[in-house]
Scaffold this motif. Structure first.
Motif, PDB file in Angstrom:
ATOM      1  N   ILE A  33      47.813  58.552  -6.428  1.00  0.00           N
ATOM      2  CA  ILE A  33      46.793  58.751  -5.406  1.00  0.00           C
ATOM      3  C   ILE A  33      45.724  57.693  -5.620  1.00  0.00           C
ATOM      4  N   LYS A  34      45.454  56.943  -4.581  1.00  0.00           N
ATOM      5  CA  LYS A  34      44.459  55.883  -4.678  1.00  0.00           C
ATOM      6  C   LYS A  34      43.092  56.382  -4.220  1.00  0.00           C
ATOM      7  N   VAL A  35      42.103  56.204  -5.079  1.00  0.00           N
ATOM      8  CA  VAL A  35      40.715  56.562  -4.751  1.00  0.00           C
ATOM      9  C   VAL A  35      39.930  55.261  -4.622  1.00  0.00           C
ATOM     10  N   VAL A  97      41.010  50.700   3.162  1.00  0.00           N
ATOM     11  CA  VAL A  97      41.946  51.394   4.056  1.00  0.00           C
ATOM     12  C   VAL A  97      43.301  50.702   4.041  1.00  0.00           C
ATOM     13  N   ASN A  98      43.299  49.384   4.082  1.00  0.00           N
ATOM     14  CA  ASN A  98      44.553  48.632   4.080  1.00  0.00           C
ATOM     15  C   ASN A  98      45.341  48.813   2.790  1.00  0.00           C
ATOM     16  N   GLN A  99      44.630  49.139   1.700  1.00  0.00           N
ATOM     17  CA  GLN A  99      45.317  49.366   0.428  1.00  0.00           C
ATOM     18  C   GLN A  99      45.788  50.811   0.274  1.00  0.00           C
ATOM     19  N   GLY A 100      45.551  51.623   1.304  1.00  0.00           N
ATOM     20  CA  GLY A 100      46.107  52.974   1.317  1.00  0.00           C
ATOM     21  C   GLY A 100      45.364  54.005   0.501  1.00  0.00           C
ATOM     22  N   VAL A 101      44.042  53.883   0.413  1.00  0.00           N
ATOM     23  CA  VAL A 101      43.290  54.886  -0.344  1.00  0.00           C
ATOM     24  C   VAL A 101      43.301  56.218   0.404  1.00  0.00           C
ATOM     25  N   GLY A 124      40.397  57.987   9.428  1.00  0.00           N
ATOM     26  CA  GLY A 124      40.559  59.386   9.032  1.00  0.00           C
ATOM     27  C   GLY A 124      40.526  59.588   7.536  1.00  0.00           C
ATOM     28  N   VAL A 125      39.701  58.781   6.852  1.00  0.00           N
ATOM     29  CA  VAL A 125      39.589  58.862   5.391  1.00  0.00           C
ATOM     30  C   VAL A 125      38.220  59.429   5.022  1.00  0.00           C
TER      31      VAL A 125
END
Length: 391
Positions: A33-35, A97-101, A124-125
């Motif tokens: 999970i990326k934070v 966002v592009n790195q999928g956090v 939507g993050v």
């Protein structure tokens, strides 16, 4: 024939091991999970951003994994430098966002938080503000939450301390043109101060100002007993220098942005009275302080990022609490995706180092006290003064 069969079997085993290895590798990759860490590491607020990151890093060192549905997920921190400014906020947010956090913590600074909030909202993050106190951070973005108090509270807290505790009737308020944070807090301070019966003289300086002597002299000419300046760390140090040089005998009243080791150090050896409102005072949680100090001293980089000593800054605590807010939301969601975490955020509550944290209807932490502390001109430490509440 035997040789052919042996070769075929050997090749089959190689392909099998390769397939299993790829499967295992894929499994490990999926259990991450990326934070996102959305903080300034350069620019006017770079020093404060680095201290908030220290809090995030310490929390991550204690809670690097989370169990969801019987599986253990590694938490990976993805850091970007938003460089303090609102102009850089959207691109830094887009990078995360592009790195999928799946969730974001930060930022130090309201203007850059508002700028990045637009990107987080579209993606939507959920984003969890650390020390961004302007009300528009959350009111203008339903995916933004925060763990700190807000300026509609901090402004009256500053006003109450100046008027009631210091007994000052005239205040001089100084901020940078174009800064959402500065102008917003000045508004709430003036509104509260005038309700108490005081007078406020306001003035604004252009970005890039390096000499504040004329502004200090204007405050003296106005008969002001305090200079309330909710400015960045760099400007705060310059104001301290100018006030000392011009013999300002009143109090320099700083907001949470002044709560930095560099500002306290700038007062050493000078005849100045520097007081700030902030989120936490070292000593509030001795066990946390002990662990945080050990973490700061564990590397030369950590020590440098904390300003060269192991004082526990309030913003470091807010970085820690913001990470824990993200951690609690991930656990409550029971899933690693951004949509589930965002859905879980509003109903999360937990005991943070800075106090109990739960959110109101627009995502603000429910706060009712501020810490008041002053710069020790001998040691360069921050000394506790009082807990300030607002009626």
């Amino acid at each position: 024939m035997k040789k052919v069969l042996a070769i075929v079997l050997a090749l089959a085993m190689v392909f099998c091991f390769a397939a299993c290895g790829n499967k295992e590798s894929g499994k490990e990759e999926n259990l991450v999970i990326k934070v996102g860490v959305f903080e300034p590491q350069t620019g006017d607020n770079g020093a404060g951003g680095k201290q908030e990151i220290l809090g995030v890093d310490y929390a991550h060192s204690l809670y690097p994994t989370v169990d969801l549905g019987g599986k253990t997920y590694q938490i990976e921190l993805v850091k970007v430098d938003n460089r303090t400014s609102a102009e850089n906020g959207p691109s830094a947010a887009a990078e995360l966002v592009n790195q999928g956090v799946a969730v974001v913590v930060g930022s130090y600074g309201s203007g850059v938080s508002m700028a990045g909030g637009t990107v987080f909202k579209e993606a939507g993050v959920a984003a969890i503000g650390t020390s961004c106190t302007n009300p528009q951070v959350t009111s203008g973005c339903e995916t933004y939450f925060r763990v700190c108090f807000t300026d509609p509270f901090q402004g009256p807290a500053l006003a109450a301390y100046a008027y009631d505790t210091l007994g000052v009737k005239v205040a001089y308020s100084l901020g940078m043109n174009g800064s959402d944070y500065d102008l917003g807090l000045m508004h709430y301070f003036k509104e509260a101060y005038e309700k108490l019966g005081g007078k406020v003289v306001e003035e604004y300086f252009p970005e890039g100002t390096s000499n504040f002597v004329s502004y200090v002299n204007n405050a003296k000419a106005a008969g002001a007993g305090v200079i309330m300046a909710p400015v960045s760390i760099n400007y705060a140090q310059l104001i301290v220098d100018a006030a000392a040089a011009q013999g300002f005998e009143g109090t320099l009243l700083g907001s949470d942005t002044w709560d930095n080791n560099q500002v306290a150090k700038s007062a050493v050896g000078k005849k100045v009275d520097v007081v700030v409102t902030t989120f936490y005072q070292e000593g509030g949680d001795p066990n946390f302080d002990k662990g945080m100090k050990a973490f700061i001293n564990s590397s030369s980089d950590n020590l440098a990022n904390n300003g060269g000593n192991d004082q526990v800054a309030a913003v470091t605590v807010m970085g820690y609490d913001a990470y824990m807010a993200a951690y609690e939301a991930i656990k409550k969601a029971g899933a690693p995706d951004a949509a589930s975490i965002l859905k879980a955020m509003p109903s999360c509550s937990f005991e943070g180092v800075s106090g109990h944290i739960e959110y109101d209807e627009i995502g603000d932490a429910k706060r009712d006290v501020a810490y008041i502390k002053s710069a020790n001109t001998t040691t360069g430490d921050w000394d506790f003064v009082k807990i300030q509440q607002v009626k």
